[in-house]
Design an enzyme around this catalytic site. Sequence first.
Site, mmCIF file in Angstrom:
data_model
loop_
_atom_site.group_PDB
_atom_site.id
_atom_site.type_symbol
_atom_site.label_atom_id
_atom_site.label_comp_id
_atom_site.label_asym_id
_atom_site.label_seq_id
_atom_site.Cartn_x
_atom_site.Cartn_y
_atom_site.Cartn_z
ATOM 1 N N GLY A 162 0.807 -1.205 0.000
ATOM 2 C CA GLY A 162 0.000 0.000 0.000
ATOM 3 C C GLY A 162 0.840 1.254 0.000
ATOM 4 C CG ASP A 163 3.684 4.174 1.500
ATOM 5 O OD1 ASP A 163 4.370 4.738 0.617
ATOM 6 O OD2 ASP A 163 3.217 4.777 2.472
ATOM 7 C CG ASP A 164 7.228 4.759 -1.490
ATOM 8 O OD1 ASP A 164 6.574 5.010 -2.524
ATOM 9 O OD2 ASP A 164 7.527 5.614 -0.644
ATOM 10 C CB SER A 222 2.979 -0.163 -4.880
ATOM 11 O OG SER A 222 2.547 0.778 -3.905
#
Length: 478
Positions: free
Chosen positions: A259-261, A292
């Site tokens: 959900g992020d980098d 992502s």
Amino acid sequence: MAFFQPSKPVTNLVASFLLLGLINISIVESRRHVLEGSDVSYPAINCRKHTAFLTDFGGNGDGTTSNTAAFQAAVQNLSQFADDGGAQLIVPPGKWLTGSFNLTSHFTLFIQYGAVILASQDEGEYPLIEPLPSYGHGRDGPGGRFSSLIGGSHLTDVVITGDNGTIDGQGSSWWDKFHQGKLANTRPYMIELMYSNQIQISNLTLINSPSWFVHPVYSSDIIMQDLTITAPVDSPNTDGIDPDSCKNVKIQDVFIVSGDDCVAVKSGWDQYGISFGMPTEQMIIRRVTCISPDSALVALGSEMSGGITNIRAEDLTAINTESAIRIKTAPGRGGYVTDIFVDGMNLQTMKYVFWTTGAYGQHPDPGWDPKALPKVDHIHYRNVVAQNVTMAGNMGGIDGDSFTGFCLTNVTIGLSDNPKKLQWNCTDIAGLSHNVTPKTCTNLVDEGLIECEYPKDLIPIDTVQLQTCSFTAKNQFL
């Protein structure tokens, strides 16, 4: 007869899940039954003289009994062998519920196939600790931090590995509290080793961390490889791997859904990172695959106030991901992002290929210095192929603090059915380019036959040879 023709984004999203399914199938097919008394071998930076099983310390793998005390007792007991060949703690098949526990030096935590370390969802199982000195404040709020699930500080020679055992952070309750604004302290990370050296994290499946998955900080000589890391693509701040103020690091053969980098390279936040002054340097990122939709394959920053330099990345893949390499910084950060070398990216369904911003304005507190401007220079990208892209490059520096030294060569970008009319947005940046499609902005001057630099020498961690270690299985797989 008319047939339904799926759009490119739908097709590529399906392809993403098919890829994830194939990876899971390959994992299942590689599983093997291990009988009691047989030897289990694995690669590690160092082997151990002494072996114990979590069940030797009262561990119960029923999925509901807390094993926090068992893990803590095991590590405490095995620490006595640090100067006598070290020790390995084997987590056998089962579901082992636990809160936070720390490791010790000259130690291996081995998670067998069929074993799942389940993170407790009880806040009381994660003692509060101080914010990182290079951050000044917690990332989720002004308070302290909940201890990571697996941690340690000032350690030497630590291995966390397995034969595809699993660590499940059970992060959903933490994500809900974060979204509801109910947290005064920063959520636990899954694995955080601080002020340590000679670290290996490998051959594991990591799922659903409350926040960042793997966070080595103020550490050196680190190998992170052969990992599968997954969280829902809408989960908050579930970065895959975050090397932070670290030196001599290898990230290799990793698959991440986040959900992020997927990989976020960091070195401290604003005035606290500037004061602490510990850069992240000498790193190779190799054969990483990322999904992502709202973040980057590799992010540099935004916390980069101690500096980021000599980062190499090669043979990278992103599918249904917001951007490839993203540089994130802002006034107040200070520090630098320099000598970044990327060779070989295969990208499918991207919002941006190149994304650089000098206006990433999150700050720990009002004490940041607007005159502390970052330096961004000597950024090299070459041999990039991308398909189904909305915008080739969104690249912005800072007014009065241009980002310089960009080099782009051999870049072919295929656009989506509904691309941005403006394919390159370049403000306060400068550099060179050659053989880039679609044609770059005038800030990236096409000077003909140039080849962006990529170092040929190896960083020290890339020369480390792993040993073959083993233990005798105590029980049969379930």
